[in-house]
Design an enzyme around this catalytic site. Structure first.
Site, PDB file in Angstrom:
ATOM      1  N   HIS A  24       0.843  -1.190   0.000  1.00 16.16           N
ATOM      2  CA  HIS A  24       0.000   0.000   0.000  1.00 16.16           C
ATOM      3  C   HIS A  24       0.883   1.246   0.000  1.00 16.16           C
ATOM      4  CE1 HIS A  24      -3.385  -2.422   1.949  1.00 16.16           C
ATOM      5  NE2 HIS A  24      -2.332  -3.099   2.369  1.00 16.16           N
ATOM      6  N   THR A  26       0.596   5.044   2.076  1.00 17.78           N
ATOM      7  CA  THR A  26      -0.164   5.547   3.221  1.00 17.78           C
ATOM      8  C   THR A  26      -1.246   6.527   2.794  1.00 17.78           C
ATOM      9  OG1 THR A  26       1.612   7.168   3.566  1.00 17.78           O
ATOM     10  CG2 THR A  26       1.629   5.175   4.946  1.00 17.78           C
ATOM     11  N   GLU A  92       2.612  -0.878   4.560  1.00 17.98           N
ATOM     12  CA  GLU A  92       2.275   0.501   4.184  1.00 17.98           C
ATOM     13  C   GLU A  92       3.579   1.245   3.869  1.00 17.98           C
ATOM     14  OE1 GLU A  92      -0.517   2.223   3.858  1.00 17.98           O
ATOM     15  OE2 GLU A  92      -2.079   0.968   4.780  1.00 17.98           O
ATOM     16  N   HIS A 134      -2.530  -2.889  -3.411  1.00 18.24           N
ATOM     17  CA  HIS A 134      -3.898  -2.725  -2.921  1.00 18.24           C
ATOM     18  C   HIS A 134      -4.872  -2.578  -4.088  1.00 18.24           C
ATOM     19  CE1 HIS A 134      -6.429  -0.764   0.550  1.00 18.24           C
ATOM     20  NE2 HIS A 134      -6.893  -1.936   0.177  1.00 18.24           N
ATOM     21  N   ASP A 144      -3.496   2.434  -4.932  1.00 17.40           N
ATOM     22  CA  ASP A 144      -2.137   2.313  -4.378  1.00 17.40           C
ATOM     23  C   ASP A 144      -1.565   0.894  -4.530  1.00 17.40           C
ATOM     24  OD1 ASP A 144      -4.270   1.799  -2.397  1.00 17.40           O
ATOM     25  OD2 ASP A 144      -2.680   1.504  -0.931  1.00 17.40           O
TER      26      ASP A 144
END
Length: 232
Positions: A24, A26, A92, A134, A144
């Protein structure tokens, strides 16, 4: 690689064995805000991840790998139709994302991502096809880690599927045929445009237009073959 513990209370028990890694960004204005959000037990929609990788390469561990972090949301991939959180380790990567000034990922950050993914992949024998973004698992909702993420660097280390570049052939699928193949590959095609754009964002990031053309067809066909070749 030095990992700093910064525990989040936002986790519970897994219901599946680990078989995926989900990357991912953030998507917040700065790292501190993102980390605080991932550790906030009072937020209306509690979220977390197993790791956060800062732009300088620092790695924070928020949730132990044997627990289920809450990072994927409503998502599916291949033979996992729901509860991706139970099957995955979530990473992340600090970046403001498309909403707050999307920018390239620094080399130091990607070096740490590579090390982390390599360790997790080896620890659980995760296949390249199950190291995803993601946007791959939730194409209707997410973009993302986005088109600037250097998947090719991971692919050259066999940490992700490569973009096929060799012996490409156009199967001349109709759009319906392409979507059937895309679903077979792993994407949720409930929203066709979103699925096509997610595929392009991952495997043809220089042109994300939602249009099925010969290049998209050739790339997808090659990815469905036993040994996709490229990025070497």
């Amino acid at each position: 690689m030095n990992i700093i513990d910064a525990a989040s209370p936002n986790f519970d028990e897994r219901a599946r064995p680990i078989s995926m890694i989900v990357l991912h960004y953030t998507g917040m204005q700065d790292a501190d805000s993102a980390i605080a959000r991932l550790r906030d037990p009072e937020a209306a929609n509690r979220v977390s991840a197993h790791y956060v990788v800062a732009e300088d390469g620092t790695v924070l561990r928020l949730v132990p790998e044997d627990k289920r972090a809450w990072h994927a949301g409503l998502a599916s991939w291949r033979d996992i139709p729901s509860d991706i959180n139970s099957a995955s380790v979530g990473i992340e990567i600090v970046n403001p994302g498309h909403e707050f000034g999307y920018r390239p990922f620094p080399d130091e950050q990607i070096a740490s991502v590579v090390q982390l993914v390599m360790q997790i992949k080896d620890r659980y024998q995760i296949t390249r096809g199950n190291i995803v973004g993601h946007s791959d698992i939730a194409p209707q909702r997410k973009r993302d880690p986005g088109e600037l993420f250097p998947w090719s660097k991971l692919a050259r280390l066999r940490l992700a599927l490569p973009r096929p570049t060799k012996n490409l052939m156009d199967p001349n699928w109709t759009q319906a045929g392409f979507l059937l193949a895309l679903e077979r590959f792993g994407y949720d095609v409930t929203d066709p445009m979103a699925a096509i754009m997610a595929f392009q964002r991952r495997f043809r990031p220089e042109m994300i237009d939602g249009e099925v053309d010969a290049e998209c067809r050739m790339i997808l066909l090659a990815l469905l073959l036993p040994k996709p070749q490229g990025d070497d």
